[in-house]
Design a protein around this motif. Sequence first.
Motif, PDB file in Angstrom:
ATOM      1  N   ALA A  39       0.850  -1.199   0.000  1.00 42.35           N
ATOM      2  CA  ALA A  39       0.000   0.000   0.000  1.00 42.35           C
ATOM      3  C   ALA A  39       0.878   1.238   0.000  1.00 42.35           C
ATOM      4  N   ARG A  40       0.672   2.107  -0.967  1.00 41.05           N
ATOM      5  CA  ARG A  40       1.528   3.284  -1.087  1.00 41.05           C
ATOM      6  C   ARG A  40       1.319   4.270   0.060  1.00 41.05           C
ATOM      7  N   ASP A  41       0.087   4.377   0.563  1.00 41.74           N
ATOM      8  CA  ASP A  41      -0.129   5.305   1.672  1.00 41.74           C
ATOM      9  C   ASP A  41       0.583   4.820   2.933  1.00 41.74           C
ATOM     10  N   LEU A  42       0.534   3.514   3.207  1.00 42.04           N
ATOM     11  CA  LEU A  42       1.237   2.971   4.371  1.00 42.04           C
ATOM     12  C   LEU A  42       2.754   3.043   4.174  1.00 42.04           C
ATOM     13  N   THR A  43       3.191   2.874   2.937  1.00 44.37           N
ATOM     14  CA  THR A  43       4.628   3.013   2.655  1.00 44.37           C
ATOM     15  C   THR A  43       5.094   4.444   2.898  1.00 44.37           C
ATOM     16  N   ARG A  44       4.301   5.434   2.429  1.00 49.03           N
ATOM     17  CA  ARG A  44       4.668   6.831   2.685  1.00 49.03           C
ATOM     18  C   ARG A  44       4.737   7.111   4.185  1.00 49.03           C
ATOM     19  N   ALA A  45       3.813   6.540   4.937  1.00 46.84           N
ATOM     20  CA  ALA A  45       3.822   6.739   6.388  1.00 46.84           C
ATOM     21  C   ALA A  45       5.098   6.165   6.996  1.00 46.84           C
ATOM     22  N   SER A  70      -1.548   8.131  10.477  1.00 52.06           N
ATOM     23  CA  SER A  70      -2.750   8.967  10.541  1.00 52.06           C
ATOM     24  C   SER A  70      -2.665  10.161   9.601  1.00 52.06           C
ATOM     25  N   LEU A  71      -1.459  10.558   9.204  1.00 52.68           N
ATOM     26  CA  LEU A  71      -1.287  11.680   8.280  1.00 52.68           C
ATOM     27  C   LEU A  71      -1.395  11.252   6.827  1.00 52.68           C
ATOM     28  N   GLU A  72      -1.116   9.990   6.545  1.00 56.06           N
ATOM     29  CA  GLU A  72      -1.022   9.539   5.157  1.00 56.06           C
ATOM     30  C   GLU A  72      -2.165   8.630   4.723  1.00 56.06           C
ATOM     31  N   SER A  73      -2.829   7.981   5.683  1.00 61.86           N
ATOM     32  CA  SER A  73      -3.753   6.915   5.341  1.00 61.86           C
ATOM     33  C   SER A  73      -5.101   7.102   6.020  1.00 61.86           C
ATOM     34  N   ALA A  74      -6.150   6.510   5.437  1.00 63.06           N
ATOM     35  CA  ALA A  74      -7.474   6.504   6.054  1.00 63.06           C
ATOM     36  C   ALA A  74      -7.742   5.213   6.803  1.00 63.06           C
ATOM     37  N   GLU A  75      -6.747   4.316   6.871  1.00 64.50           N
ATOM     38  CA  GLU A  75      -6.928   3.087   7.647  1.00 64.50           C
ATOM     39  C   GLU A  75      -7.078   3.467   9.118  1.00 64.50           C
ATOM     40  N   THR A 135      -9.427   8.277  -2.700  1.00 65.17           N
ATOM     41  CA  THR A 135      -8.400   9.088  -2.059  1.00 65.17           C
ATOM     42  C   THR A 135      -8.945  10.449  -1.640  1.00 65.17           C
ATOM     43  N   ILE A 136      -8.697  10.809  -0.387  1.00 65.02           N
ATOM     44  CA  ILE A 136      -9.055  12.130   0.144  1.00 65.02           C
ATOM     45  C   ILE A 136      -7.751  12.877   0.391  1.00 65.02           C
ATOM     46  N   PRO A 137      -7.557  14.049  -0.171  1.00 72.45           N
ATOM     47  CA  PRO A 137      -6.300  14.769   0.051  1.00 72.45           C
ATOM     48  C   PRO A 137      -6.134  15.150   1.512  1.00 72.45           C
ATOM     49  N   GLY A 138      -4.889  15.095   1.989  1.00 72.23           N
ATOM     50  CA  GLY A 138      -4.624  15.447   3.378  1.00 72.23           C
ATOM     51  C   GLY A 138      -4.436  16.937   3.605  1.00 72.23           C
ATOM     52  N   ARG A 139      -4.151  17.691   2.533  1.00 75.36           N
ATOM     53  CA  ARG A 139      -3.966  19.135   2.642  1.00 75.36           C
ATOM     54  C   ARG A 139      -4.797  19.826   1.575  1.00 75.36           C
ATOM     55  N   VAL A 140      -5.601  20.792   2.007  1.00 75.94           N
ATOM     56  CA  VAL A 140      -6.450  21.547   1.086  1.00 75.94           C
ATOM     57  C   VAL A 140      -6.438  23.006   1.500  1.00 75.94           C
ATOM     58  N   VAL A 209     -14.619   2.534   9.900  1.00 71.91           N
ATOM     59  CA  VAL A 209     -14.103   1.914   8.687  1.00 71.91           C
ATOM     60  C   VAL A 209     -13.144   2.830   7.934  1.00 71.91           C
ATOM     61  N   ALA A 210     -13.151   4.114   8.258  1.00 69.13           N
ATOM     62  CA  ALA A 210     -12.208   5.048   7.641  1.00 69.13           C
ATOM     63  C   ALA A 210     -12.035   6.246   8.556  1.00 69.13           C
ATOM     64  N   LEU A 211     -10.810   6.722   8.648  1.00 66.71           N
ATOM     65  CA  LEU A 211     -10.498   7.890   9.478  1.00 66.71           C
ATOM     66  C   LEU A 211      -9.408   8.681   8.758  1.00 66.71           C
ATOM     67  N   ARG A 212      -9.757   9.890   8.314  1.00 60.77           N
ATOM     68  CA  ARG A 212      -8.821  10.697   7.528  1.00 60.77           C
ATOM     69  C   ARG A 212      -8.663  12.077   8.140  1.00 60.77           C
ATOM     70  N   ARG A 213      -7.434  12.470   8.383  1.00 61.69           N
ATOM     71  CA  ARG A 213      -7.131  13.809   8.877  1.00 61.69           C
ATOM     72  C   ARG A 213      -6.866  14.713   7.675  1.00 61.69           C
ATOM     73  N   VAL A 214      -7.591  15.838   7.617  1.00 62.44           N
ATOM     74  CA  VAL A 214      -7.428  16.786   6.518  1.00 62.44           C
ATOM     75  C   VAL A 214      -7.096  18.148   7.110  1.00 62.44           C
ATOM     76  N   PHE A 215      -6.032  18.776   6.616  1.00 60.83           N
ATOM     77  CA  PHE A 215      -5.557  20.055   7.129  1.00 60.83           C
ATOM     78  C   PHE A 215      -5.904  21.146   6.121  1.00 60.83           C
ATOM     79  N   ALA A 216      -6.806  22.032   6.533  1.00 58.28           N
ATOM     80  CA  ALA A 216      -7.296  23.084   5.637  1.00 58.28           C
ATOM     81  C   ALA A 216      -6.570  24.388   5.933  1.00 58.28           C
ATOM     82  N   GLY A 217      -5.707  24.807   5.029  1.00 59.79           N
ATOM     83  CA  GLY A 217      -5.007  26.076   5.169  1.00 59.79           C
ATOM     84  C   GLY A 217      -3.899  26.086   6.198  1.00 59.79           C
ATOM     85  N   VAL A 218      -3.559  24.930   6.770  1.00 57.57           N
ATOM     86  CA  VAL A 218      -2.474  24.844   7.760  1.00 57.57           C
ATOM     87  C   VAL A 218      -1.646  23.600   7.453  1.00 57.57           C
TER      88      VAL A 218
END
Length: 347
Positions: A39-45, A70-75, A135-140, A209-218
């Motif tokens: 998994a690329r997201d787990l690899t990035r983590a 938690s920063l890279e994946s929704a697992e 895929t949900i972007p982590g930074r927006v 079943v999914a948990l995604r942290r998204v940082f808006a403007g920070v």
Amino acid sequence: MLLALLLVAAEALPAQARLESSVLEAVTSLCGDHEVSVARDLTRACQGYATAAASGRITVSGPAVAFFASLESAEPAPVAAVATVRPASQADRAVGELFPKSCRFNRIGVAAALLPSGGAVVCALAALHGTDLATIPGRVRAGQAVRVEGTLARGLAGPRLFVTRPKGAVDEIHLAVKGARFSAKVPLKERGEHSIEVLAEGPGGPQVVALRRVFAGVPPPSRPPPDPPPGEGLDGVEAAIAHLRASRGLVPLQRDPELDAAAEAHSREMARLRTFAHVLPSDGGPADRLRSRGYAYSSVAENIGLSSDVGRAHEAIAGSPAHLANLLDPRHRRLGLGAARGATADG
């Protein structure tokens, strides 16, 4: 000159492709035909963690890996394992020892980095993936909206979507559901961190079943929250739960004396009856126990654990998807803890 070249070669770190092929070979050897993918997201983590550990910014520990996940994946609950090896050329062998030997996973990410003192730090993150999420972007940008859509795993139903806002408010967002498919558009108007959670009903109750942290403007944080001071007993469990939630971008639960009393009473009743259950003939279920105390609530969930001490009981609870869902459920704001000692039914 020849000796120097041999020493440099011995400290060389295996390529990423070699780490991945090595762990998949080890999984096949132990788990047979069990299908596992990188998994690329787990690899990035893992790469983020290994780089931070090699630079000395963080300690070598499993909880620190979970933060980067938690920063890279929704697992919602990947299993982390780390090790240090010397020489660094042995990193590919090390990753083959780090995956869960239960074989209860189907996605994995691995990485390694050279340590300044010599050797390497090695990371593995494994997850049992069921619900597919786009895929949900982590930074927006602040004010931007993100799309949440996916397909529930077999055996799950009734998906619900919650967003914890930067100031701690929790909103439930309407999901369009068609069969196992679900989708929604989530506006992120406030500047700061938003935690997006999808819950669904499974055989053991609600599951995250999914948990995604998204940082808006920070920017996202560069290191995990500090470890709680060593604690014993129920205060130690409270600190562990707070740290678990903080590592996933969730606000801490407020300890409530009334809920403490209810939890303690049920623990004593289980010990008296030598029965380990959420529902007892003498005090009913969790909702019955709160109603008998005149406690007003909108949702309630209960975890019970059995072990020689409360710390180990909590670790077992946090390792169960349904129980972990209760600890991460964004609807819950207060916490009660209780414990009692006694003999089990088998002595």
